[in-house]
Design a protein around this motif. Sequence first.
Motif, mmCIF file in Angstrom:
data_model
loop_
_atom_site.group_PDB
_atom_site.id
_atom_site.type_symbol
_atom_site.label_atom_id
_atom_site.label_comp_id
_atom_site.label_asym_id
_atom_site.label_seq_id
_atom_site.Cartn_x
_atom_site.Cartn_y
_atom_site.Cartn_z
ATOM 1 N N VAL A 43 -9.252 2.953 0.823
ATOM 2 C CA VAL A 43 -8.252 1.989 1.266
ATOM 3 C C VAL A 43 -8.619 1.374 2.617
ATOM 4 O O VAL A 43 -8.211 0.240 2.925
ATOM 5 N N LYS A 44 -9.398 2.083 3.429
ATOM 6 C CA LYS A 44 -9.821 1.523 4.711
ATOM 7 C C LYS A 44 -10.847 0.418 4.535
ATOM 8 O O LYS A 44 -10.887 -0.527 5.321
ATOM 9 N N ARG A 45 -11.683 0.533 3.490
ATOM 10 C CA ARG A 45 -12.758 -0.430 3.293
ATOM 11 C C ARG A 45 -12.399 -1.554 2.342
ATOM 12 O O ARG A 45 -12.848 -2.691 2.516
ATOM 13 N N SER A 46 -11.609 -1.244 1.333
ATOM 14 C CA SER A 46 -11.325 -2.240 0.299
ATOM 15 C C SER A 46 -10.215 -3.191 0.725
ATOM 16 O O SER A 46 -9.222 -2.788 1.318
ATOM 17 N N MET A 47 -10.409 -4.455 0.395
ATOM 18 C CA MET A 47 -9.382 -5.467 0.673
ATOM 19 C C MET A 47 -8.886 -6.111 -0.613
ATOM 20 O O MET A 47 -8.279 -7.174 -0.584
ATOM 21 N N SER A 48 -9.154 -5.453 -1.754
ATOM 22 C CA SER A 48 -8.849 -6.082 -3.044
ATOM 23 C C SER A 48 -7.876 -5.297 -3.899
ATOM 24 O O SER A 48 -7.584 -5.692 -5.020
ATOM 25 N N ILE A 49 -7.353 -4.172 -3.390
ATOM 26 C CA ILE A 49 -6.513 -3.305 -4.212
ATOM 27 C C ILE A 49 -5.134 -3.929 -4.420
ATOM 28 O O ILE A 49 -4.412 -4.202 -3.469
ATOM 29 N N ARG A 50 -4.783 -4.126 -5.706
ATOM 30 C CA ARG A 50 -3.473 -4.678 -6.073
ATOM 31 C C ARG A 50 -2.513 -3.623 -6.595
ATOM 32 O O ARG A 50 -1.307 -3.833 -6.595
ATOM 33 N N GLY A 51 -3.055 -2.497 -7.076
ATOM 34 C CA GLY A 51 -2.214 -1.437 -7.623
ATOM 35 C C GLY A 51 -2.767 -0.079 -7.247
ATOM 36 O O GLY A 51 -3.974 0.088 -7.059
ATOM 37 N N MET A 52 -1.873 0.911 -7.163
ATOM 38 C CA MET A 52 -2.313 2.261 -6.808
ATOM 39 C C MET A 52 -1.430 3.291 -7.482
ATOM 40 O O MET A 52 -0.213 3.115 -7.610
ATOM 41 N N SER A 53 -2.057 4.388 -7.928
ATOM 42 C CA SER A 53 -1.355 5.539 -8.484
ATOM 43 C C SER A 53 -1.811 6.769 -7.716
ATOM 44 O O SER A 53 -3.016 7.000 -7.562
#
Length: 559
Positions: free
Chosen positions: A174-184
């Motif tokens: 999560v610190k590196r990615s800027m594309s996450i739209r959903g999370m479980s």
Amino acid sequence: MTFALAGDILYIILDILGEERDYNSLYQCAITSRCFAEHALELLYKLYNTSPVRGGGTEDEQFRTRRTASTLASIRSQQDVIIRKWAVMWRSIALSTLDQTYLPYYSYIRYLDLEDLGYLLGQGYINRNKEVFFTPELTDYISQDYGIKGNKRLRSSKSFDIEHTLVKIGSAIVKRSMSIRGMSCNVQPPVLAEFLQQLPLLQSLTIWSGASLTDHSGDKIRDYCPELKQLTIYSWQNEPSRNAESDSEQFLNELRPNTLEYFEVLSYSHLGPRSIRAMGSHLNSLTELKLTSLTIEAIAELPSLNSPPALKVLVLTDSVPAARNDEFYAAVTRVAEWIRSCKALRRLELRRFVDDPFLLSQALSDENLRLTYLSLTGYSISDGHAFHEALSNQSSLAGLYLRGEGSDVPEDNELLIQTIGQLNSLQELELMNISDGFTCDHLITLAPFVPHLERLWISGDYFRDDVWLAFLCLPKLRSLVVHAPSSFTAQGVLRFISELGPGNRGFGLSILSSAHDTDITEEAEKLIREVLKTQLDGTFDFGLAQEESDSESDTEMSE
């Protein structure tokens, strides 16, 4: 003569493979040529969560091997091959956050499924494939246990901690990615709060326990996740130091008003009236509401959500049992009135919610309520007369799913047949057990009145080859599941298939409870499958009825 495909054509082909979730082809493309390795790997890692370890992925998942082994050891060996693939993929994602991979795989992730990683770590899979996942680089990054000897820090030999490993890898992503739209995920409140502050594009969140939403997670979502619209919670129960009712009320009120579009609780919860009222702060945005384990006090509070203008899907299941007294039925009546006020409602699902037939007999009587999908599970056909009469008002229904206890009383079955016959727009009809009393004549009577039916699941009294005449009256039927006791013949099935038309292309036939003395042998079954495949590109499944054990028969005789 050879020629080179234009790059954009190759990318289109790869995009199609991605849409079809053709994992093997994408992988082969990735290792075949550098010119489109990056795009193939990007698509493959975007799909990594669509075929997870937990649950095994989709039914037609092509990244897994078929279970053709005949011994337990061989089956376990095949399972290990599957698990190793997903362990390698997770390892690559984790190492990419340390810039130790060919490509930045973490940046391709759109849905971060940390629950799947937790399942991989927690089910003993890693113990059998430890060297695949825990390479020296990853082990060095994850390990935080050090001892002191003189002036030196020594790594502890303590075995890895699952929760620490999960949080460490999740935090790095999560610190590196800027594309996450959903999370479980299934993490502690402080960890979730930290994650949320780094996910500006987050739109959907699935968590195991509502307790994770404490520690002012609602404030974090409001300040850092302005796009969040969907929330799914497996359970939200009271804990020794937590009260689910108070926590849920606080969380929902912390969110920016009218932003939540989808709210679902999947399993047992202690949400009550205050939680229901707090959902009112999202009244204008809420399109799907799915609740379970409600008490009668919480149910009675549903009408406080006055005519939600956007609500399209409502699912209410498995409420806490309550005495069926005057107060109970007064609350049910108010809920029925509230459902009638939901003018945008198109999909309604009930399962052991209240007195469901009584509720629906009132809610469906208003023709201004125009449902396209209705599901009712756990009722008796003999108790559903008023409901069935009111059901005839829903002529807009495209899907009807009824599951419950059937009856041998002719009036019960005839009323349901008459009602379904008035639903001329039906495309999907599933009658599980509720139609156990249906005969061939019932289906022959019904079929001409549902000409748009594409999918049918039916149980019944006892079906023979004469029932195929009813199914031939359905020119658009593409899926037929017969779960009734039956004694079809191979010749009768083949004759039925030969009379199907172009509208039945892709026809899937399942006969699931055949008599054991049928002439549909393994050879005949193979022939039917081949004919159906050749003529209609269809499929065939066949199963024999389960035989009663001697102990069951003895019990019935003694009774």
